[in-house]
Design a protein around this motif. Structure first.
Motif, PDB file in Angstrom:
ATOM      1  N   ALA A  35       0.838  -1.198   0.000  1.00  0.00           N
ATOM      2  CA  ALA A  35       0.000   0.000   0.000  1.00  0.00           C
ATOM      3  C   ALA A  35       0.878   1.255   0.000  1.00  0.00           C
ATOM      4  O   ALA A  35       0.607   2.209  -0.747  1.00  0.00           O
ATOM      5  CB  ALA A  35      -0.924  -0.011   1.219  1.00  0.00           C
ATOM      6  N   HIS A  36       1.924   1.258   0.795  1.00  0.00           N
ATOM      7  CA  HIS A  36       2.842   2.401   0.872  1.00  0.00           C
ATOM      8  C   HIS A  36       3.506   2.660  -0.478  1.00  0.00           C
ATOM      9  O   HIS A  36       3.606   3.799  -0.929  1.00  0.00           O
ATOM     10  CB  HIS A  36       3.896   2.107   1.941  1.00  0.00           C
ATOM     11  N   TRP A  37       3.941   1.594  -1.124  1.00  0.00           N
ATOM     12  CA  TRP A  37       4.650   1.732  -2.398  1.00  0.00           C
ATOM     13  C   TRP A  37       3.735   2.133  -3.551  1.00  0.00           C
ATOM     14  O   TRP A  37       4.167   2.843  -4.460  1.00  0.00           O
ATOM     15  CB  TRP A  37       5.339   0.422  -2.767  1.00  0.00           C
ATOM     16  N   ASN A  38       2.519   1.650  -3.560  1.00  0.00           N
ATOM     17  CA  ASN A  38       1.669   1.784  -4.751  1.00  0.00           C
ATOM     18  C   ASN A  38       0.492   2.728  -4.591  1.00  0.00           C
ATOM     19  O   ASN A  38      -0.337   2.841  -5.493  1.00  0.00           O
ATOM     20  CB  ASN A  38       1.182   0.392  -5.178  1.00  0.00           C
ATOM     21  N   PRO A  42      -5.047  12.106  -4.389  1.00  0.00           N
ATOM     22  CA  PRO A  42      -4.811  13.466  -3.896  1.00  0.00           C
ATOM     23  C   PRO A  42      -4.288  13.523  -2.458  1.00  0.00           C
ATOM     24  O   PRO A  42      -3.695  14.524  -2.062  1.00  0.00           O
ATOM     25  CB  PRO A  42      -6.189  14.126  -3.998  1.00  0.00           C
ATOM     26  N   ASP A  43      -4.475  12.458  -1.694  1.00  0.00           N
ATOM     27  CA  ASP A  43      -3.976  12.438  -0.318  1.00  0.00           C
ATOM     28  C   ASP A  43      -2.675  11.635  -0.210  1.00  0.00           C
ATOM     29  O   ASP A  43      -2.309  11.160   0.869  1.00  0.00           O
ATOM     30  CB  ASP A  43      -5.036  11.884   0.628  1.00  0.00           C
ATOM     31  N   PHE A  44      -1.987  11.520  -1.341  1.00  0.00           N
ATOM     32  CA  PHE A  44      -0.793  10.673  -1.400  1.00  0.00           C
ATOM     33  C   PHE A  44       0.207  10.974  -0.290  1.00  0.00           C
ATOM     34  O   PHE A  44       0.625  10.072   0.438  1.00  0.00           O
ATOM     35  CB  PHE A  44      -0.092  10.801  -2.759  1.00  0.00           C
ATOM     36  N   HIS A  45       0.600  12.219  -0.148  1.00  0.00           N
ATOM     37  CA  HIS A  45       1.684  12.539   0.779  1.00  0.00           C
ATOM     38  C   HIS A  45       1.344  12.132   2.211  1.00  0.00           C
ATOM     39  O   HIS A  45       2.116  11.427   2.868  1.00  0.00           O
ATOM     40  CB  HIS A  45       2.057  14.024   0.711  1.00  0.00           C
ATOM     41  N   ALA A  46       0.214  12.571   2.695  1.00  0.00           N
ATOM     42  CA  ALA A  46      -0.183  12.266   4.076  1.00  0.00           C
ATOM     43  C   ALA A  46      -0.342  10.760   4.287  1.00  0.00           C
ATOM     44  O   ALA A  46       0.111  10.210   5.297  1.00  0.00           O
ATOM     45  CB  ALA A  46      -1.473  12.993   4.434  1.00  0.00           C
ATOM     46  N   MET A  47      -0.971  10.094   3.342  1.00  0.00           N
ATOM     47  CA  MET A  47      -1.205   8.660   3.490  1.00  0.00           C
ATOM     48  C   MET A  47       0.093   7.870   3.328  1.00  0.00           C
ATOM     49  O   MET A  47       0.290   6.854   3.991  1.00  0.00           O
ATOM     50  CB  MET A  47      -2.260   8.176   2.497  1.00  0.00           C
ATOM     51  N   HIS A  48       0.974   8.343   2.458  1.00  0.00           N
ATOM     52  CA  HIS A  48       2.274   7.689   2.281  1.00  0.00           C
ATOM     53  C   HIS A  48       3.038   7.699   3.609  1.00  0.00           C
ATOM     54  O   HIS A  48       3.601   6.676   4.026  1.00  0.00           O
ATOM     55  CB  HIS A  48       3.052   8.415   1.180  1.00  0.00           C
ATOM     56  N   THR A  93      -5.132  -8.980  -3.334  1.00  0.00           N
ATOM     57  CA  THR A  93      -5.646  -7.639  -3.089  1.00  0.00           C
ATOM     58  C   THR A  93      -6.763  -7.352  -4.071  1.00  0.00           C
ATOM     59  O   THR A  93      -6.790  -7.862  -5.185  1.00  0.00           O
ATOM     60  CB  THR A  93      -4.541  -6.580  -3.238  1.00  0.00           C
ATOM     61  N   GLU A  94      -7.680  -6.539  -3.618  1.00  0.00           N
ATOM     62  CA  GLU A  94      -8.812  -6.135  -4.455  1.00  0.00           C
ATOM     63  C   GLU A  94      -8.830  -4.617  -4.510  1.00  0.00           C
ATOM     64  O   GLU A  94      -8.301  -3.953  -3.631  1.00  0.00           O
ATOM     65  CB  GLU A  94     -10.123  -6.636  -3.839  1.00  0.00           C
ATOM     66  N   GLY A  95      -9.501  -4.082  -5.508  1.00  0.00           N
ATOM     67  CA  GLY A  95      -9.671  -2.643  -5.567  1.00  0.00           C
ATOM     68  C   GLY A  95      -8.489  -1.941  -6.177  1.00  0.00           C
ATOM     69  O   GLY A  95      -7.572  -2.538  -6.716  1.00  0.00           O
ATOM     70  N   GLY A  96      -8.516  -0.623  -6.016  1.00  0.00           N
ATOM     71  CA  GLY A  96      -7.501   0.210  -6.642  1.00  0.00           C
ATOM     72  C   GLY A  96      -6.372   0.563  -5.709  1.00  0.00           C
ATOM     73  O   GLY A  96      -6.204  -0.022  -4.640  1.00  0.00           O
ATOM     74  N   ASN A  97      -5.615   1.545  -6.143  1.00  0.00           N
ATOM     75  CA  ASN A  97      -4.464   2.007  -5.378  1.00  0.00           C
ATOM     76  C   ASN A  97      -4.741   3.332  -4.662  1.00  0.00           C
ATOM     77  O   ASN A  97      -3.809   3.998  -4.225  1.00  0.00           O
ATOM     78  CB  ASN A  97      -3.244   2.140  -6.284  1.00  0.00           C
ATOM     79  N   ASP A  98      -6.014   3.685  -4.542  1.00  0.00           N
ATOM     80  CA  ASP A  98      -6.380   4.876  -3.785  1.00  0.00           C
ATOM     81  C   ASP A  98      -6.375   4.521  -2.294  1.00  0.00           C
ATOM     82  O   ASP A  98      -6.477   3.355  -1.910  1.00  0.00           O
ATOM     83  CB  ASP A  98      -7.751   5.383  -4.216  1.00  0.00           C
ATOM     84  N   SER A  99      -6.261   5.521  -1.455  1.00  0.00           N
ATOM     85  CA  SER A  99      -6.137   5.265  -0.021  1.00  0.00           C
ATOM     86  C   SER A  99      -7.356   4.528   0.528  1.00  0.00           C
ATOM     87  O   SER A  99      -7.215   3.623   1.356  1.00  0.00           O
ATOM     88  CB  SER A  99      -5.903   6.563   0.755  1.00  0.00           C
ATOM     89  N   TRP A 149      -9.111   1.192  14.730  1.00  0.00           N
ATOM     90  CA  TRP A 149      -9.911   2.380  15.034  1.00  0.00           C
ATOM     91  C   TRP A 149      -9.493   3.549  14.138  1.00  0.00           C
ATOM     92  O   TRP A 149     -10.331   4.242  13.565  1.00  0.00           O
ATOM     93  CB  TRP A 149      -9.748   2.735  16.514  1.00  0.00           C
ATOM     94  N   MET A 150      -8.200   3.754  13.995  1.00  0.00           N
ATOM     95  CA  MET A 150      -7.713   4.856  13.163  1.00  0.00           C
ATOM     96  C   MET A 150      -8.067   4.641  11.692  1.00  0.00           C
ATOM     97  O   MET A 150      -8.445   5.588  10.992  1.00  0.00           O
ATOM     98  CB  MET A 150      -6.211   5.039  13.346  1.00  0.00           C
ATOM     99  N   LEU A 151      -7.945   3.405  11.222  1.00  0.00           N
ATOM    100  CA  LEU A 151      -8.311   3.104   9.829  1.00  0.00           C
ATOM    101  C   LEU A 151      -9.807   3.335   9.618  1.00  0.00           C
ATOM    102  O   LEU A 151     -10.214   3.915   8.607  1.00  0.00           O
ATOM    103  CB  LEU A 151      -7.914   1.664   9.468  1.00  0.00           C
ATOM    104  N   ARG A 152     -10.622   2.879  10.570  1.00  0.00           N
ATOM    105  CA  ARG A 152     -12.072   3.076  10.459  1.00  0.00           C
ATOM    106  C   ARG A 152     -12.406   4.575  10.426  1.00  0.00           C
ATOM    107  O   ARG A 152     -13.261   5.003   9.662  1.00  0.00           O
ATOM    108  CB  ARG A 152     -12.800   2.433  11.640  1.00  0.00           C
ATOM    109  N   ALA A 153     -11.739   5.357  11.268  1.00  0.00           N
ATOM    110  CA  ALA A 153     -11.988   6.796  11.316  1.00  0.00           C
ATOM    111  C   ALA A 153     -11.670   7.450   9.978  1.00  0.00           C
ATOM    112  O   ALA A 153     -12.387   8.344   9.526  1.00  0.00           O
ATOM    113  CB  ALA A 153     -11.170   7.444  12.437  1.00  0.00           C
ATOM    114  N   HIS A 154     -10.628   6.993   9.343  1.00  0.00           N
ATOM    115  CA  HIS A 154     -10.267   7.549   8.033  1.00  0.00           C
ATOM    116  C   HIS A 154     -11.296   7.176   6.961  1.00  0.00           C
ATOM    117  O   HIS A 154     -11.568   7.964   6.056  1.00  0.00           O
ATOM    118  CB  HIS A 154      -8.883   7.062   7.591  1.00  0.00           C
ATOM    119  N   LEU A 155     -11.879   6.004   7.103  1.00  0.00           N
ATOM    120  CA  LEU A 155     -12.804   5.506   6.077  1.00  0.00           C
ATOM    121  C   LEU A 155     -14.211   6.049   6.209  1.00  0.00           C
ATOM    122  O   LEU A 155     -15.044   5.838   5.329  1.00  0.00           O
ATOM    123  CB  LEU A 155     -12.815   3.982   6.093  1.00  0.00           C
ATOM    124  N   LYS A 156     -14.539   6.767   7.283  1.00  0.00           N
ATOM    125  CA  LYS A 156     -15.895   7.316   7.473  1.00  0.00           C
ATOM    126  C   LYS A 156     -16.127   8.499   6.582  1.00  0.00           C
ATOM    127  O   LYS A 156     -15.306   9.226   6.194  1.00  0.00           O
ATOM    128  CB  LYS A 156     -16.120   7.681   8.930  1.00  0.00           C
TER     129      LYS A 156
END
Length: 156
Positions: A35-38, A42-48, A93-99, A149-156
């Protein structure tokens, strides 16, 4: 021959269960690196940067689980073949390379590990007389719960 108050049979069972956990942790580590590599978007920097934090933490967890296995006088699995045979997780893995897509996959894996750990704690402490491993994985449970918890918070 160890004399740490845990029978050879109990140490063997615990080491095998920890080997499964190690495999899960290693697969999650690899998926977090992916996930980090690929990552794109638009939120690339923060998520990277966030994913770098996650894979660094995951590497420390992998090492600590392997060391716990060695403390029980067993050898930790260390090949990709062994990890793929032992893991409960899918490397697919499924889906795209978006966060959002990548974090959903990671959340699912963290939740799977949480469920697995929660189901093992009492057995380690009670059935296998290994309070040390029970305490160790209770700490891992807390780490995975916080990350989920942090991942869920980001996905809301």
């Amino acid at each position: 021959m160890q004399t740490i108050g845990i029978s050879d049979q109990n140490r063997e069972v615990v080491a095998h269960q920890l080997s499964q956990l190690l495999a899960d942790e290693f697969v999650l580590y690899t998926k977090t690196l992916n996930a980090h590599w690929n990552l794109e978007g638009p939120d690339f920097h923060a998520m990277h940067l966030y994913l770098e934090t996650l894979y660094t933490e995951a590497a420390e967890i992998v090492d600590s689980v392997a060391e716990r296995i060695r403390q029980l006088d067993h050898y930790a699995p260390g090949t990709l073949k062994q990890f793929l045979q032992l893991t409960h997780l899918s490397e697919q893995t499924e889906g795209g390379n978006d966060s959002r897509s990548l974090l959903k996959q990671l959340l699912s894996d963290h939740e799977s590990i949480i469920t697995s750990i929660r189901g093992s704690i009492n057995a380690f402490q009670d059935a296998h007389k290994d309070a040390g491993t029970g305490d160790f994985i209770t700490g891992l449970l807390g780490t995975h719960e916080k990350t989920a918890w942090m991942l869920r918070a980001h996905l809301k």
